[in-house]
Design an enzyme around this catalytic site. Structure first.
Site: not given
Ligand code: TA6
Length: 299
Positions: A166, A273
Site C-alpha cells: 500500500h 499499490e
Molecule cells: O487501497 C485503497 C484503500 O483500500 C481505500 O479504499 C482506502 O480506504 C485506503 O485503502 C486506506 O485504508 P485504511 O484501512 O488504511 O484506512
C-alpha cells in the site's frame, strides 16, 4: 551499507554510504521512510501516523495481507478487519544482506511473520485459521526500492489470500501529477459503485477522491509511472502482482481520518499499490505465492 536499530529496537534503518536510506518499523514491517541520494524523502508519512504499534501506519508502505479491504462474503477471510493483520502485527527482523560493489550498491532487509509468531495481532490474526509463513524483503539500492513477499502455506489445507503493498508516494503537488502506464487498463472504480471501466489513452490525473483497482495488461515489467510537471519521478514495476490500486482520499475523506495530517496532505501523496487483489490467490499446502514491486527513481 550500514544497518542500525533504534534504541527501543522498534525500527531498523539501512543506509548506503552514498546517503540513500530506508527505515522500517517492525510493527507491520512498514517502510516508514525512503530517502534518496539527494536527501529527499520519497514516501508520504502522515504527521499523525501511529508509529507506536497501536494501529496501522498511515503512510509509508503498509503490507496488506491476507485480505484487501474487507470480504464479508468470503468463507475464510470474511471476519478479518480491513486489509488484514500483517500491517498490525509485529514482524521479526531476520537479517540483512549487502552488496558492496560500486556498480551494485545495495542492502536487503528480511522480515518474517508466521502463524506461530508472538507478534501477531491478537485480535485479528486468530480470525484466519491457517498455518502460514511470510517473508518480506526490503531492498534499497541507489536508484530503487524493492519490496517483495513470499507467502508459504504451512497448513494441510489450501487457503485463499490477497497481497498488496500500500505504497504512499510523496509528490510535490498532486495538481501537477500525471500517472502513465495505465492506458487501456480495465479497472474497478470504488468511488463510483464498483463499476468496471476502461482507462483512456490519456495519462491519469487526480482531481478528486480516487480509489481504483486496475488490472493492467502485461506482466508488470512495463512501468506505471508518476510524472510531475512533465518529469518522471517514480516508475513502478511488478512481479507476479497483477493489480495496481490508485488511491487518493482527497479533502473530505482525508478530513475523516484521525491519523491523516496535515489536513491538506492529500495534495502531497498518491498511493500506487501493486497487489494481487482482483481475485484470490489459492495457495496449496506446502506451496508459496511470491510477488514484488520495484520503485525506480529516474536519474
Ligand atoms: O487501497 C485503497 C484503500 O483500500 C481505500 O479504499 C482506502 O480506504 C485506503 O485503502 C486506506 O485504508 P485504511 O484501512 O488504511 O484506512
Amino acid at each position: 551499507p550500514s544497518v542500525t536499530f533504534s534504541a527501543d529496537n522498534a525500527r531498523v534503518t539501512a543506509e548506503l554510504p552514498t546517503g540513500e536510506a530506508v527505515e522500517v518499523l517492525l510493527h507491520g514491517a512498514t517502510v516508514l521512510r525512503w530517502r534518496d541520494g539527494a536527501g529527499r524523502e520519497r514516501l508520504w508519512l502522515s504527521e499523525a501516523a501511529a508509529v507506536d504499534g497501536s494501529r496501522a501506519v498511515r503512510g509509508g508502505v503498509p503490507v496488506v495481507f491476507p485480505v484487501f479491504g474487507t470480504a464479508p462474503d468470503h468463507p475464510q477471510a470474511g471476519r478479518l478487519p480491513q486489509h488484514g493483520f500483517a500491517r498490525t502485527s509485529r514482524w521479526e527482523f531476520l537479517g540483512k544482506s549487502t552488496s558492496e560493489s560500486a556498480a551494485d550498491l545495495s542492502v536487503k532487509l528480511d522480515f518474517g511473520l508466521s502463524s506461530a509468531a508472538e507478534g501477531l495481532d491478537p485480535t485479528a490474526a486468530p480470525l484466519w485459521p491457517f498455518r502460514f509463513n511470510l517473508i518480506y524483503s526490503v531492498t534499497l539500492s541507489r536508484e530503487s526500492l524493492t519490496t517483495s513477499i513470499v507467502v508459504t502455506n504451512d497448513d494441510d489445507k489450501a487457503f485463499d489470500c490477497q497481497v498488496l503493498m500500500h505504497t504512499y508516494l510523496r509528490v510535490g503537488d498532486i495538481a501537477a501529477v500525471e500517472i502513465t502506464g495505465l492506458d487501456g487498463a480495465s479497472y474497478v472504480d470504488k468511488v463510483d459503485g464498483a463499476k468496471t471501466k476502461t482507462e483512456s489513452s490519456a495519462p491519469l490525473t487526480i482531481t478528486g477522491e480516487t480509489d481504483r483497482v486496475y488490472t493492467p495488461a502485461g506482466d508488470g515489467s512495463s512501468p506505471v509511472s508518476v510524472v510531475e510537471n512533465g518529469k518522471t519521478t517514480f516508475s513502478v514495476t511488478r512481479e507476479n502482482l497483477g493489480n495496481v490500486v490508485v488511491w487518493n482520499p482527497w479533502a473530505e475523506k482525508a478530513a475523516g481520518m484521525a491519523d491523516f495530517a496535515p489536513r491538506d496532505g492529500f495534495k502531497n501523496m498518491v498511493c500506487i499499490e501493486p497487489g494481487a487483489v482482483g481475485g484470490w490467490q489459492s495457495v496449496e499446502p506446502g506451496d508459496a505465492f511470491e510477488g514484488a514491486q520495484t520503485i525506480t527513481l529516474p536519474q
